[in-house]
Design a protein around this motif. Structure first.
Motif, PDB file in Angstrom:
ATOM      1  N   TYR A 489      41.142  35.932  17.828  1.00  6.57           N
ATOM      2  CA  TYR A 489      40.584  34.989  19.364  1.00  6.57           C
ATOM      3  C   TYR A 489      42.037  36.119  20.264  1.00  6.57           C
ATOM      4  O   TYR A 489      43.285  35.517  20.359  1.00  6.57           O
ATOM      5  CB  TYR A 489      40.729  33.949  19.345  1.00  6.57           C
ATOM      6  N   GLU A 491      42.480  36.747  24.408  1.00  6.49           N
ATOM      7  CA  GLU A 491      42.573  36.246  25.771  1.00  6.49           C
ATOM      8  C   GLU A 491      43.428  37.341  26.328  1.00  6.49           C
ATOM      9  O   GLU A 491      44.914  37.828  26.274  1.00  6.49           O
ATOM     10  CB  GLU A 491      43.046  34.804  26.207  1.00  6.49           C
ATOM     11  N   SER A 497      40.015  45.891  36.661  1.00  5.44           N
ATOM     12  CA  SER A 497      38.551  45.999  36.422  1.00  5.44           C
ATOM     13  C   SER A 497      38.267  46.596  36.357  1.00  5.44           C
ATOM     14  O   SER A 497      37.036  47.049  35.472  1.00  5.44           O
ATOM     15  CB  SER A 497      37.892  44.499  37.216  1.00  5.44           C
ATOM     16  N   SER A 500      38.977  48.571  32.860  1.00  2.00           N
ATOM     17  CA  SER A 500      39.237  47.886  31.122  1.00  2.00           C
ATOM     18  C   SER A 500      38.512  48.533  30.095  1.00  2.00           C
ATOM     19  O   SER A 500      37.941  49.693  30.541  1.00  2.00           O
ATOM     20  CB  SER A 500      38.086  46.457  31.479  1.00  2.00           C
ATOM     21  N   VAL A 539      38.288  35.947  24.354  1.00  3.25           N
ATOM     22  CA  VAL A 539      37.828  34.491  25.273  1.00  3.25           C
ATOM     23  C   VAL A 539      37.912  34.755  26.210  1.00  3.25           C
ATOM     24  O   VAL A 539      38.611  35.396  27.032  1.00  3.25           O
ATOM     25  CB  VAL A 539      38.113  33.313  24.565  1.00  3.25           C
ATOM     26  N   LYS A 540      38.051  33.797  27.746  1.00  6.13           N
ATOM     27  CA  LYS A 540      37.510  33.527  28.684  1.00  6.13           C
ATOM     28  C   LYS A 540      39.048  33.746  29.282  1.00  6.13           C
ATOM     29  O   LYS A 540      39.680  32.324  28.641  1.00  6.13           O
ATOM     30  CB  LYS A 540      36.436  32.697  29.423  1.00  6.13           C
ATOM     31  N   ASN A 541      39.333  33.763  30.337  1.00  2.00           N
ATOM     32  CA  ASN A 541      40.137  33.614  30.762  1.00  2.00           C
ATOM     33  C   ASN A 541      41.072  32.122  30.985  1.00  2.00           C
ATOM     34  O   ASN A 541      39.412  31.711  31.615  1.00  2.00           O
ATOM     35  CB  ASN A 541      40.929  34.252  31.989  1.00  2.00           C
ATOM     36  N   THR A 543      40.573  29.757  28.943  1.00  2.00           N
ATOM     37  CA  THR A 543      41.058  29.004  27.218  1.00  2.00           C
ATOM     38  C   THR A 543      42.014  28.481  26.817  1.00  2.00           C
ATOM     39  O   THR A 543      41.599  27.647  25.697  1.00  2.00           O
ATOM     40  CB  THR A 543      39.968  30.601  26.686  1.00  2.00           C
ATOM     41  N   ARG A 579      33.642  30.112  24.805  1.00  2.00           N
ATOM     42  CA  ARG A 579      34.670  30.659  25.082  1.00  2.00           C
ATOM     43  C   ARG A 579      34.517  32.129  25.379  1.00  2.00           C
ATOM     44  O   ARG A 579      35.273  33.187  26.003  1.00  2.00           O
ATOM     45  CB  ARG A 579      36.062  29.847  26.200  1.00  2.00           C
ATOM     46  N   VAL A 581      33.807  36.086  24.896  1.00  5.41           N
ATOM     47  CA  VAL A 581      33.048  36.963  26.043  1.00  5.41           C
ATOM     48  C   VAL A 581      32.100  37.823  25.478  1.00  5.41           C
ATOM     49  O   VAL A 581      31.414  38.986  26.241  1.00  5.41           O
ATOM     50  CB  VAL A 581      33.210  37.484  27.011  1.00  5.41           C
ATOM     51  N   SER A 582      33.150  38.676  24.125  1.00  3.62           N
ATOM     52  CA  SER A 582      32.676  39.770  23.679  1.00  3.62           C
ATOM     53  C   SER A 582      33.038  39.934  22.088  1.00  3.62           C
ATOM     54  O   SER A 582      33.899  39.223  22.226  1.00  3.62           O
ATOM     55  CB  SER A 582      33.276  40.894  24.455  1.00  3.62           C
TER      56      SER A 582
END
Length: 599
Positions: A489, A491, A497, A500, A539-541, A543, A579, A581-582
């Motif tokens: 995982y 972050e 952006s 990215s 994971v999302k910021n 997390t 959480r 995202v990809s």
């Protein structure tokens, strides 16, 4: 066969006279554990009194325990590596052992990304064979009638290489299977396999697995136990059946062997075994074409009494999957061994996996135990640790195993953490807790925190040109897939952006992480197919802040909280997965060859 009462054992009524003698031997060794240990140490020190290693510490031929403990230091592999390198390079002088080093056994622990080389001597094969000879006499106390059928065991050899000095370097089980002890073993009705030696000794993993599975299917009614060394290996065999049942059924129907099996010895062997059996082929198709594979082991092999696999330590993660495929058959863990030494056996092999304890056999080596304090800050130079003898360990306490072997290891830290659960006579029984410092393990691989950190650092270099960095990470070994695979995982902090990292870049990060893993991991990926592609889940910021909040809500100190580098607690994994995202997988295999780098 009636067994003389004089040969009966406190462990239970033996199945035959041969078993009675084996059980008597166990009783004798464990009743006199302290005396046996003193004798073993004296033998090791006396035979090796002129070796360079013991002379270095001025042991001066002493064979008593007190002198040995006062002069010989406790060591790790790194301490021994220069001596091992000399032997590997061809130095045949008596460096560690008075007996010639016959080969190196490659440990699944690693040093600088390579398997460790463990020196061994020819007579160690006799000692290992002795421990193997005790397993079935114990099992026969719990499971009657094992002489009336066969064992379907998926056993494999792995690649071997030679050191610069010409000594073989190979895994301990490969050494054993290739030895005359295994190849020319005497017939034992309690220990007959469905797999012919030719299938076990075929170096090609597909051909070996295909023919072992084929023989197991042909003799499905005779199979009384199904096994592999590790739980992961047995699940890999089930997965192989899922992928190849159509070809296997075709061979059974026609009585001809698949053209992908090209090994001449194996083909010659299988010609004698394989005969057309359309009825069995139809049965295989009927069972394997069903979508639901629950209980597939007992559906195909209906007389199976138990599964013989290691499910302690990191292998415990496979228990639910084994239960699913076997319909809840008992899981037998029979022995405890490593490349460095064979240690002992389970005198209650049909117990629950969580209750498995191994009785150390005091004739195998000289054993000492370093008290392990899970939460201690570590040992200081001012207070060297006091090692405890085999018979002096205390119930309920945890220890790190330290061994002195006939092959020349002296006060060597194995790295296994054990908990004392009881005693059989005067010999202690231990529950295997874990490998010291190991975070992730799927098969025989062992990845520690430093290796994982290095892999993350190397992979994150690819993010620099995108002005992106890894803020935090953790991991777990996903064993729901077959084969299992590492999940990392991440972050990320993405500062721009509009620039990215793409899916392709993050997939390349997976490859970079795998290239950074040790050779045991990479062999599992490339040669053994025992480990699946590494996965990064972004994971999302925020997390990992949520992760900390959760830990604090459960009583963790905010001042002492550290992000866990490996997780297996279900609520935490659910939080992380919610959480994501990809997801990104390694698209290619890492580099691996059987040849060793210089240490």
């Amino acid at each position: 066969m009636a067994v003389d009462d004089a040969l009966s054992s406190p462990l239970g009524p033996p199945a035959c006279e041969k078993d009675a003698k084996a059980l008597q031997f166990i009783e004798e060794m464990t009743r006199n554990a302290d005396l046996v240990q003193e004798k073993v140490l004296a033998e090791i020190l006396n035979r090796n009194k002129h070796v360079e290693y013991l002379k270095r510490f001025k042991l001066d031929g002493a064979t008593d325990k007190d002198t040995f403990k006062s002069k010989i230091p406790m060591i790790t592999y790194d301490d021994l590596q220069p001596d091992i390198q000399r032997i590997a390079n061809g130095d045949r002088s008596a460096i560690l052992s008075a007996h010639p080093i016959s080969e190196f056994l490659t440990s699944s622990g690693t040093s600088a990304g390579e398997r460790k080389l463990m020196p061994t001597i020819q007579e160690e094969l006799d000692r290992r064979q002795l421990l193997y000879s005790l397993l079935m006499p114990v099992m026969n106390l719990y499971v009657p009638g094992l002489d009336k059928g066969k064992g379907l065991y998926f056993l494999f050899i792995k690649s071997e290489t030679k050191t610069p000095g010409g000594l073989l370097a190979r895994p301990v089980l490969t050494s054993y299977y290739k030895s005359d002890h295994f190849k020319t073993r005497p017939y034992d009705p309690y220990n007959v396999y469905t797999s012919p030696n030719e299938a076990i000794l075929c170096a090609d993993s597909f051909q070996s697995m295909f023919t072992q599975m084929l023989c197991g299917l042909l003799e499905r009614q005779q199979v009384l136990r199904v096994g592999a060394v590790f739980a992961s290996g047995l699940l890999r065999a089930i997965r192989f059946l899922q992928l190849n049942w159509r070809d296997l059924a075709l061979d059974i129907e026609s009585g001809t062997l698949n053209k992908r099996v090209t090994d001449p010895c194996l083909r010659d062997c299988m010609v004698k075994i394989l005969k057309p059996n359309p009825e069995l082929a139809e049965f295989i198709r009927f069972q394997c074409s069903k979508e639901n594979w629950e209980g597939i082991i007992t559906r195909i092999w209906p007389n199976t009494k138990y599964l013989d696999v290691i499910v302690t330590g990191a292998m415990a993660q496979y228990i639910p999957t084994l239960d699913y495929y076997s319909g809840g058959l008992p899981l037998a863990c029979t022995m405890y061994a490593s490349s460095e030494c064979y240690f002992g056996l389970n005198l209650n092999p049909m117990c629950k996996p969580s209750e498995v304890s191994y009785t150390i056999m005091p004739n195998m080596a000289y054993f000492e135990f370093l008290p392990h304090e899970p939460h201690s800050a570590g040992l200081t130079c001012d207070s060297p640790p006091k090692l405890v003898d085999l018979v002096d360990v205390e119930l309920g306490k945890e220890y790190e195993l330290v061994i002195t072997t006939y092959a020349g290891l002296c006060r060597y830290r194995v790295g296994d953490i054990l908990r004392v659960t009881g005693f059989h006579n005067s010999a202690p029984q231990f529950h295997f807790v874990r490998r010291k410092n190991v975070l992730l393990s799927i098969d025989s691989d062992k990845t520690d925190e430093a290796e994982l950190q290095k892999a993350v650092e190397n992979a994150s270099q690819l993010l620099r040109e995108y002005n992106t960095s890894v803020v935090e990470y953790t991991s777990y070994a996903d064993t729901k897939t077959i084969p299992g695979h590492y999940v990392i995982y991440w972050e990320l902090l993405i500062k721009d952006s509009t620039n990215s990292p793409s899916e392709k870049v993050l997939s390349e990060c997976c490859v970079a992480m795998e290239e950074s893993m040790n050779s045991v991991y990479r062999q599992g990926r490339v040669a053994d197919n025992s480990i699946g592609p590494l996965e990064i889940r972004v994971v999302k910021n925020g997390t990992f802040e949520e992760l900390m909040d959760y830990a604090i809500s459960r009583g963790a100190s905010i001042n002492q909280y550290k992000v866990p580098r490996c997780v297996n607690f279900t609520p935490i994994m659910e939080l992380l997965d919610s959480r994501v995202v990809s997801r990104h997988f390694s698209p290619s295999l890492p580099h691996w060859t059987p040849e060793r780098r210089r240490l």
